[in-house]
Design a protein around this motif. Structure first.
Motif, short mmCIF file in Angstrom:
data_model
loop_
_atom_site.label_atom_id
_atom_site.label_comp_id
_atom_site.label_asym_id
_atom_site.label_seq_id
_atom_site.Cartn_x
_atom_site.Cartn_y
_atom_site.Cartn_z
N ALA A 54 68.19 21.40 -66.87
CA ALA A 54 67.37 20.49 -66.05
C ALA A 54 67.15 21.07 -64.66
O ALA A 54 66.04 20.99 -64.10
N ALA A 55 68.19 21.67 -64.08
CA ALA A 55 68.05 22.27 -62.76
C ALA A 55 67.10 23.46 -62.81
O ALA A 55 66.26 23.64 -61.92
N ARG A 56 67.21 24.29 -63.85
CA ARG A 56 66.31 25.44 -63.99
C ARG A 56 64.86 24.98 -64.11
O ARG A 56 63.95 25.56 -63.50
N ALA A 57 64.64 23.95 -64.92
CA ALA A 57 63.27 23.45 -65.10
C ALA A 57 62.71 22.93 -63.78
O ALA A 57 61.54 23.16 -63.45
N ALA A 58 63.55 22.26 -63.00
CA ALA A 58 63.11 21.75 -61.70
C ALA A 58 62.77 22.91 -60.76
O ALA A 58 61.78 22.84 -60.01
N CYS A 59 63.57 23.97 -60.79
CA CYS A 59 63.28 25.13 -59.95
C CYS A 59 61.95 25.76 -60.34
O CYS A 59 61.16 26.17 -59.47
N THR A 60 61.68 25.85 -61.63
CA THR A 60 60.39 26.40 -62.09
C THR A 60 59.24 25.56 -61.58
O THR A 60 58.22 26.09 -61.11
N ASP A 61 59.38 24.24 -61.65
CA ASP A 61 58.33 23.36 -61.12
C ASP A 61 58.16 23.54 -59.62
O ASP A 61 57.03 23.52 -59.10
N ALA A 62 59.27 23.72 -58.91
CA ALA A 62 59.21 23.89 -57.46
C ALA A 62 58.47 25.18 -57.09
O ALA A 62 57.66 25.19 -56.15
N LEU A 63 58.71 26.25 -57.82
CA LEU A 63 58.01 27.50 -57.55
C LEU A 63 56.52 27.37 -57.86
O LEU A 63 55.69 28.03 -57.22
N GLY A 64 56.19 26.52 -58.80
CA GLY A 64 54.77 26.26 -59.07
C GLY A 64 54.07 25.65 -57.88
O GLY A 64 52.89 25.94 -57.62
N VAL A 65 54.78 24.81 -57.13
CA VAL A 65 54.21 24.22 -55.91
C VAL A 65 53.95 25.31 -54.87
O VAL A 65 52.92 25.29 -54.17
N LEU A 66 54.85 26.29 -54.77
CA LEU A 66 54.63 27.39 -53.83
C LEU A 66 53.39 28.18 -54.22
O LEU A 66 52.56 28.52 -53.36
#
Length: 238
Positions: free
Chosen positions: A28-40
């Protein structure tokens, strides 16, 4: 000017090869990090700066192409901060937090902007961190930050710092501030309490606060947990 930021935790256990049989526990944390990098990526920055805790007491600069490794964790895995085209000759090896950041960027295939790394030591005073953030924000017209760092390491009896009843309230406020893009709350974090609770993200978060001083950004909290007694927070500012 800061146009976007992603806040991610920095445990090497985020890397599945390091976590081995326990890798699924941080899915779940990894998936959230992936989503966060998408925002960047969506912010289309001119420059990306990866900020994370360093072992020294000061500021360490890592040019694009700087290399890191997870060999110290028993894994034959090397990473590089962005492409190999930067002036990385003679650069120091990435500290583990920036290596995790480099791994996240490599995992998502980052190629949207030039990258550099900044390591900030835990003893660094708040005002110096804020000054570093101001300097970063002034480097390009559109700057993005990937901010690596953990909350307290004292959430449970088995946590690295053992159980401290002050840890959960500290982490809750940190998660609120990061999720709300509350610059003032991050600027005024209790540095001594953060040190006692073994918070590796305090200095990087205050770099973010300095970079965001003149930006108008909205925050979103994507993940807030403590699976190993250590607070892990994922948030975006955009």
């Amino acid at each position: 000017m800061l146009v976007a930021a992603a806040v991610c935790p920095c445990p090497p256990l985020l890397v599945p090869e390091v976590a081995a049989g326990a890798a699924s526990e941080l899915d779940a944390a990894r998936a959230a990090c992936t989503d966060a990098l998408g925002v960047l990526a969506a912010a289309r920055p001119d420059r990306l700066v990866v900020v994370g805790p360093a072992q020294s007491g000061g500021v360490e600069v890592y040019p694009e192409g700087s290399a890191g490794s997870f060999r110290g964790f028993g894994v034959d895995l090397d990473v590089r901060l962005g492409g190999a085209g930067g002036d990385s000759a003679g650069a120091r090896e990435l500290p583990y937090a920036l290596a995790v950041g480099a791994w996240l960027l490599g995992r998502t295939g980052w190629s949207d902007a030039p990258i550099e790394g900044l390591g900030v030591g835990e003893p660094l005073e708040a005002e110096r961190c804020i000054e570093e953030g101001r300097d970063i924000a002034a480097r390009a017209e559109r700057v993005a930050l990937l901010v690596m760092g953990d909350a307290s390491a004292c959430r449970t009896l088995k946590a690295p710092g053992y159980l401290d009843e002050r840890a959960a309230p500290f982490d809750a406020e940190a998660a609120r501030a990061l999720g709300a893009a509350d610059v003032e709350a991050l600027r005024t974090l209790d540095t001594e309490l953060a040190r006692e609770l073994k918070v590796s993200g305090r200095a990087p978060w205050q770099v973010l606060a300095g970079a965001a001083e003149h930006a108008v950004l909205e925050g979103a909290l994507l993940y807030d947990g403590a699976p190993y007694g250590v607070g892990y927070i994922v948030a975006t500012w955009s």
